[in-house]
Design an enzyme around this catalytic site. Structure first.
Site: not given
Length: 427
Positions: A84, A163, A170, A185
């Site tokens: 990621h 999430d 958010r 997250s």
């Protein structure tokens, strides 16, 4: 599970207290079901933003978000490992990396996202390939992992639904920059994917979400700690994102550059970071293979072609080309001393390569080619940047974003390493 009042949970964090496991489990579950209102979760998110969380709270918050949905069970014959990136400008590394690691013997379940703002999205880039599709079922993912070894696709709807709700909240409540919320997250989705190891590319600099090395180090520490707490060996590389990665920034142009890498060419920085991440992924997978040799052999390119074909794409089809190209030239002679990643990223976004809202379309052919990089000698009038777009009216806004985004001087500072630090967490 015991019921709590949302206002009591908010008050604990507002006053600097520590949320219990039971409070966290309850509030995430109740919010996912709609029993905690958006304004209440907004207040809690702001309290977390201002007061922070302990490592134990972050780990439990992540656990609760994973538990809000399904968890993939990747029963494949190869070791599974994922990667990621926290996002950057010209960051196309997933494209050559996934097939390379698969060609080395691992299975790479890369569930990716779309771009927002100045950082590009992997799915947007791949969708510039004619026929390629991002949405796969869980059984499709499973069979492609077994047959090809690599999948790059959109996350299934059942993964960490809490999430998805909290991420959108958010974004509109100015609580995006909270390290506990960022870390949970990222890791809730990645752990729910079911990979047995995870490598993180945590970027810092002007073109990154984290602007300083210290901020990136804090985020990397939180991410690797969550991985260890959940039984997933996790390694984070802290990488420099002050200059665009490679020479291509956008969608189709980044696919083309990724193919160059897979065919044995491409910019040195893209190759170096691809290999650095591949080595860490293979170490976590327990595979003693030299990724540089595999890349040079052409095997990774063969896996790329199979991966694209498996998802309906034609790897040999011509990529989209822009309706309009505008060239930015060097205003003076000298050495290109700096090229600001953020300025280039915003310019590419304004040309149509990115989106301001998640529902906005993107242009497959939009982007920027960096014809010179810091350290290159240039002569007045030489082409520096090539702006690609289907909407010529977007060029003035892109040029405005580039004002002050590069400097030409008598010399350029020596480039530093692209990988600055490594943080590992053993289980």
């Amino acid at each position: 599970m015991s019921a709590f009042a949302a206002v009591d949970v908010i008050r604990v964090k507002r006053d600097g207290g520590t949320l219990s496991d039971e409070q966290i489990d309850w509030v995430i579950d109740a919010y996912t079901r709609g029993d905690v209102a958006e304004e209440q979760m907004s207040a809690l998110a702001m309290a977390i933003f201002l007061r922070g969380m302990t490592s134990a709270e972050i780990s439990r918050w992540t656990h609760a978000m994973i538990a809000s949905g399904e968890r993939l069970s990747l029963a494949v014959s190869r070791p599974t490992v994922d990667k990621h990136s926290t996002g950057g400008v010209g960051d196309k590394i997933t494209l050559p990396l996934a097939p390379l690691v698969a060609a080395c013997g691992a299975a790479v379940p890369q569930l990716s996202g779309r771009g927002l703002g100045h950082t590009g999205g992997t799915l947007d880039k791949l969708e510039s390939i004619p026929g390629w599709r991002a949405s796969l079922s869980t059984s499709d993912i499973q069979s492609q992992l077994e047959d090809v070894g690599a999948v790059v696709c959109a996350a299934t709807s059942g993964l960490a639904p809490a999430d998805k709700k909290l991420y959108a909240l958010r974004d509109v409540t100015s609580t995006v920059e909270s390290i506990p919320l960022i870390a949970s997250s990222i890791m809730s989705k990645k752990i729910a994917e079911g990979a047995s190891g995870l490598v993180l590319d945590v970027k810092f600099g002007s073109g990154a979400f984290m602007k300083t090395l210290d901020q990136a180090r804090s985020l990397a520490s939180a991410l690797t700690s969550i991985g260890a707490d959940h039984g997933v060996p996790t390694t984070a590389l802290l990488t420099d994102m002050n200059v665009p990665l490679g020479r291509a920034v956008g969608n189709a142009v980044e696919v083309a550059e990724s193919v160059e890498v897979l065919q044995g060419g491409g910019p040195a920085d893209v190759v170096a970071l691809t290999l650095a991440l591949a080595r860490e992924m293979l170490a976590l997978a327990g595979l003693d293979v030299d990724p540089a040799a595999v890349l040079a052999s052409g095997e990774a390119y063969e896996v790329w072609c199979r991966m694209i074909s498996a998802q309906g794409g034609d790897p040999s089809a011509p990529l989209p080309t822009p309706a309009h190209v505008h060239t930015v030239v060097a205003p003076s002679s000298g050495v290109l001393a700096s090229l600001d990643a953020y300025a280039v990223g915003v310019a590419a976004w304004r040309l149509g390569a990115g989106r301001a809202r998640k529902e906005d379309p993107v242009q497959a052919a939009a982007g920027i080619l960096c014809l010179a990089k810091p350290g290159d000698t240039v002569t007045a009038g030489d082409p520096l940047l090539e702006l690609h777009t289907d909407t010529p009216d977007a060029v003035p806004a892109a040029l405005a974003a580039l004002e002050g985004g590069f400097t030409i001087a008598d010399s350029a500072p020596e480039p530093g390493p692209i990988v600055v630090e490594t943080i590992r967490a053993e289980v």
